[in-house]
Design an enzyme around this catalytic site. Structure first.
Site, PDB file in Angstrom:
ATOM      1  N   HIS A  60       0.842  -1.198   0.000  1.00 52.49           N
ATOM      2  CA  HIS A  60       0.000   0.000   0.000  1.00 52.49           C
ATOM      3  C   HIS A  60       0.883   1.256   0.000  1.00 52.49           C
ATOM      4  O   HIS A  60       0.690   2.161  -0.818  1.00 52.49           O
ATOM      5  CB  HIS A  60      -0.925  -0.020   1.236  1.00 52.49           C
ATOM      6  CG  HIS A  60      -1.740   1.219   1.441  1.00 52.49           C
ATOM      7  ND1 HIS A  60      -3.112   1.245   1.278  1.00 52.49           N
ATOM      8  CD2 HIS A  60      -1.402   2.481   1.808  1.00 52.49           C
ATOM      9  CE1 HIS A  60      -3.564   2.462   1.530  1.00 52.49           C
ATOM     10  NE2 HIS A  60      -2.542   3.238   1.856  1.00 52.49           N
ATOM     11  N   GLU A  61       1.850   1.294   0.889  1.00 50.73           N
ATOM     12  CA  GLU A  61       2.706   2.491   0.994  1.00 50.73           C
ATOM     13  C   GLU A  61       3.516   2.684  -0.289  1.00 50.73           C
ATOM     14  O   GLU A  61       3.629   3.800  -0.796  1.00 50.73           O
ATOM     15  CB  GLU A  61       3.634   2.391   2.198  1.00 50.73           C
ATOM     16  CG  GLU A  61       2.947   2.225   3.553  1.00 50.73           C
ATOM     17  CD  GLU A  61       1.777   3.160   3.781  1.00 50.73           C
ATOM     18  OE1 GLU A  61       1.727   4.232   3.149  1.00 50.73           O
ATOM     19  OE2 GLU A  61       0.895   2.818   4.579  1.00 50.73           O
TER      20      GLU A  61
ATOM     21  N   HIS B 118       1.588   4.232  -3.087  1.00 47.44           N
ATOM     22  CA  HIS B 118       1.449   5.691  -3.021  1.00 47.44           C
ATOM     23  C   HIS B 118       2.556   6.365  -3.839  1.00 47.44           C
ATOM     24  O   HIS B 118       2.338   7.422  -4.446  1.00 47.44           O
ATOM     25  CB  HIS B 118       1.526   6.190  -1.568  1.00 47.44           C
ATOM     26  CG  HIS B 118       0.212   6.119  -0.840  1.00 47.44           C
ATOM     27  ND1 HIS B 118      -0.961   6.626  -1.357  1.00 47.44           N
ATOM     28  CD2 HIS B 118      -0.115   5.617   0.384  1.00 47.44           C
ATOM     29  CE1 HIS B 118      -1.950   6.432  -0.493  1.00 47.44           C
ATOM     30  NE2 HIS B 118      -1.473   5.815   0.568  1.00 47.44           N
TER      31      HIS B 118
ATOM     32  N   TYR C 243      -4.581  14.352  -2.628  1.00 48.62           N
ATOM     33  CA  TYR C 243      -4.939  13.579  -1.438  1.00 48.62           C
ATOM     34  C   TYR C 243      -6.086  14.260  -0.698  1.00 48.62           C
ATOM     35  O   TYR C 243      -5.985  14.621   0.472  1.00 48.62           O
ATOM     36  CB  TYR C 243      -3.714  13.425  -0.534  1.00 48.62           C
ATOM     37  CG  TYR C 243      -3.726  12.177   0.312  1.00 48.62           C
ATOM     38  CD1 TYR C 243      -3.786  10.914  -0.267  1.00 48.62           C
ATOM     39  CD2 TYR C 243      -3.675  12.259   1.693  1.00 48.62           C
ATOM     40  CE1 TYR C 243      -3.788   9.769   0.500  1.00 48.62           C
ATOM     41  CE2 TYR C 243      -3.673  11.111   2.481  1.00 48.62           C
ATOM     42  CZ  TYR C 243      -3.730   9.879   1.867  1.00 48.62           C
ATOM     43  OH  TYR C 243      -3.727   8.734   2.642  1.00 48.62           O
TER      44      TYR C 243
ATOM     45  N   GLU D  26      -6.142   6.452  -2.215  1.00 53.26           N
ATOM     46  CA  GLU D  26      -6.131   5.443  -1.149  1.00 53.26           C
ATOM     47  C   GLU D  26      -6.538   4.076  -1.677  1.00 53.26           C
ATOM     48  O   GLU D  26      -5.932   3.047  -1.345  1.00 53.26           O
ATOM     49  CB  GLU D  26      -7.098   5.857  -0.035  1.00 53.26           C
ATOM     50  CG  GLU D  26      -6.437   6.570   1.102  1.00 53.26           C
ATOM     51  CD  GLU D  26      -5.250   5.800   1.637  1.00 53.26           C
ATOM     52  OE1 GLU D  26      -5.408   4.629   2.024  1.00 53.26           O
ATOM     53  OE2 GLU D  26      -4.144   6.345   1.654  1.00 53.26           O
TER      54      GLU D  26
ATOM     55  N   ASP E 239      -9.908  13.586   7.908  1.00 48.58           N
ATOM     56  CA  ASP E 239      -9.233  12.624   7.041  1.00 48.58           C
ATOM     57  C   ASP E 239      -9.194  13.127   5.584  1.00 48.58           C
ATOM     58  O   ASP E 239      -9.444  12.353   4.656  1.00 48.58           O
ATOM     59  CB  ASP E 239      -9.953  11.258   7.173  1.00 48.58           C
ATOM     60  CG  ASP E 239      -9.296  10.142   6.364  1.00 48.58           C
ATOM     61  OD1 ASP E 239      -8.059  10.176   6.207  1.00 48.58           O
ATOM     62  OD2 ASP E 239     -10.035   9.255   5.893  1.00 48.58           O
TER      63      ASP E 239
ATOM     64  N   HIS F 253      -9.617   7.808   3.688  1.00 52.29           N
ATOM     65  CA  HIS F 253      -9.516   6.411   4.147  1.00 52.29           C
ATOM     66  C   HIS F 253     -10.899   5.813   4.428  1.00 52.29           C
ATOM     67  O   HIS F 253     -11.001   4.658   4.834  1.00 52.29           O
ATOM     68  CB  HIS F 253      -8.664   6.306   5.416  1.00 52.29           C
ATOM     69  CG  HIS F 253      -7.222   6.628   5.206  1.00 52.29           C
ATOM     70  ND1 HIS F 253      -6.718   7.896   5.347  1.00 52.29           N
ATOM     71  CD2 HIS F 253      -6.163   5.845   4.840  1.00 52.29           C
ATOM     72  CE1 HIS F 253      -5.416   7.890   5.099  1.00 52.29           C
ATOM     73  NE2 HIS F 253      -5.060   6.662   4.785  1.00 52.29           N
TER      74      HIS F 253
HETATM   75  N1  ASN Z   1      -1.015   4.699   6.531  1.00 52.32           N
HETATM   76  C1  ASN Z   1      -1.619   5.850   5.962  1.00 52.32           C
HETATM   77  C2  ASN Z   1      -1.693   5.697   4.471  1.00 52.32           C
HETATM   78  O1  ASN Z   1      -0.746   5.294   3.831  1.00 52.32           O
HETATM   79  C3  ASN Z   1      -0.873   7.068   6.296  1.00 52.32           C
HETATM   80  C4  ASN Z   1      -1.594   8.244   5.783  1.00 52.32           C
HETATM   81  O2  ASN Z   1      -2.579   8.647   6.301  1.00 52.32           O
HETATM   82  N2  ASN Z   1      -1.113   8.822   4.701  1.00 52.32           N
HETATM   83  O3  ASN Z   1      -2.706   5.997   3.907  1.00 52.32           O
HETATM   84 ZN    ZN Z   2      -2.599   5.227   2.128  1.00 59.65          ZN
END
Ligand code: ASN
Ligand code: ZN
Length: 332
Positions: free
Chosen positions: A151-152, A155, A166, A175, A248, A253
């Site tokens: 996931h990371e 991004h 975002y 996301e 958020d 998310h």
């Molecule tokens: N773990 C979260 C994400 O990758 C961190 C964030 O809020 N950006 O979405």
């Molecule tokens: Zn994320």
């Protein structure tokens, strides 16, 4: 267009396109520009280049170098998880989508573990992946979940390609793409077909103290956890339940549950390995079609177009994409 040249052109064309991209990004924003410049030393050979740093439980990046490509395993399993997770993610993008790392130019994959004290998150900071240890009460270490690692890293891919903002629906799409490729990496490692996967994101991330299966469910958004401390999973799985909020970043998310389920619905209709057809359509949309402000409806339409280009207008694949999005309330 420049990105296309940087990808497909001859050596000189690639170089020019890349310089232009870098320059325009410099004007638009420091963060992305820095990332692009730092990746100029990238190799085009298509090999993995991973490094892992240890922040030693403070909030400084990147920390001390503890493992680099080809070096032996660490005694620290967190280091090895970050290293292996980055490796499998690289492999999926390379072998299935013919993408050479985050920037498609072989960029080094940098990760920092033991970030901060009891830190309950993981993130991509525009240049690298960062993982907290979790507090041990509610959250385990974040490298425990391969889909969180992927996931990371995704991004990063989104930053270089669609550049989705975002915020609001574009942010929720950003996301969702991270969850989609996160889940695909997990399914790829397990050799699972769409119908056999559990479609959970962040399994094993919660400790025994939490009443939950994971962070999110792509199959049934809103059902991942229901806990006295954490509350209930707030994700909708249909447009009729879209959450309007200022928290958020406009619920990035939260509302990601909607496109997440559209992917699940499409993948199960197509059958087989989710990365083969559904993944291909989502990837090409991410790479070539989506824009910084694409919303859900735009995305659904663009994915229909991609499915038509890849598999033919009126194909079963295109119908699956249409039905997948219709299932979550987005009629194309
Ligand atoms: N773990 C979260 C994400 O990758 C961190 C964030 O809020 N950006 O979405
Ligand atoms: Zn994320």
């Amino acid at each position: 267009m420049l990105k296309e040249i940087a990808r497909q052109g001859n050596a000189k064309q690639q170089q020019c396109a890349w310089e232009s991209l870098t320059m325009s990004e410099q004007i638009r924003g420091q963060r992305l520009a820095l990332t692009m410049i730092s990746s100029i030393g990238s190799t085009a050979t298509g090999t993995r280049r991973r490094t892992v740093y240890d922040a030693g439980n403070v909030y400084n990046l990147p920390g001390r170098l503890v493992r680099s490509e080809g070096s032996p395993k660490s005694r620290d399993r967190t280091v090895n998880e970050a290293y292996a997770g980055a490796g499998i993610t690289y492999d999926l993008f390379k072998k299935v989508f013919a993408r050479n790392s985050i920037d498609d130019r072989g960029m080094r994959l940098d990760s920092t573990v033991h970030y901060g004290k009891d830190y309950d998150n993981a993130f991509w900071n525009g240049q690298q992946m960062v993982y907290g240890d979790g507090d041990g009460e509610l959250f385990n270490r974040f490298t425990i979940a391969i889909d969180v690692i992927a996931h990371e890293l995704t991004h990063g891919v989104t930053q270089y390609e669609a550049g989705l903002e975002y915020q609001d629906q574009a942010g929720a799409m950003n996301e969702s793409l991270s969850d989609v490729f996160g889940s695909l990496v997990k399914q790829y490692r397990r050799g699972q077909e769409a119908k056999d996967a559990n479609w959970l994101i962040g399994e094993r991330l919660f400790t025994k103290n939490v009443n939950g299966k994971g962070l999110r469910s792509m199959k049934e958004p809103g059902t991942a956890y229901d806990d006295p401390v954490l509350g209930r999973d707030p994700q909708p799985g249909h447009m009729k339940d879209y959450v309007k909020t200022r928290e958020d970043n406009g619920g990035v998310h939260i509302n990601s549950g909607i496109p997440n389920r559209a992917f699940y619905e499409t993948a199960v209709r197509l059958g087989g390995h989710a990365w083969d057809k559904a993944g291909q359509i989502w990837y090409v949309a991410l790479r070539d079609k989506l824009r910084p402000r694409s919303n859900f409806e735009d995305t659904a339409g663009l994915m229909m177009a991609v499915a038509g280009e890849l598999y033919g207008a009126g194909s079963l694949e295109q119908k699956a994409v249409k039905d997948g999005w219709a299932e979550v309330g987005l009629k194309i």
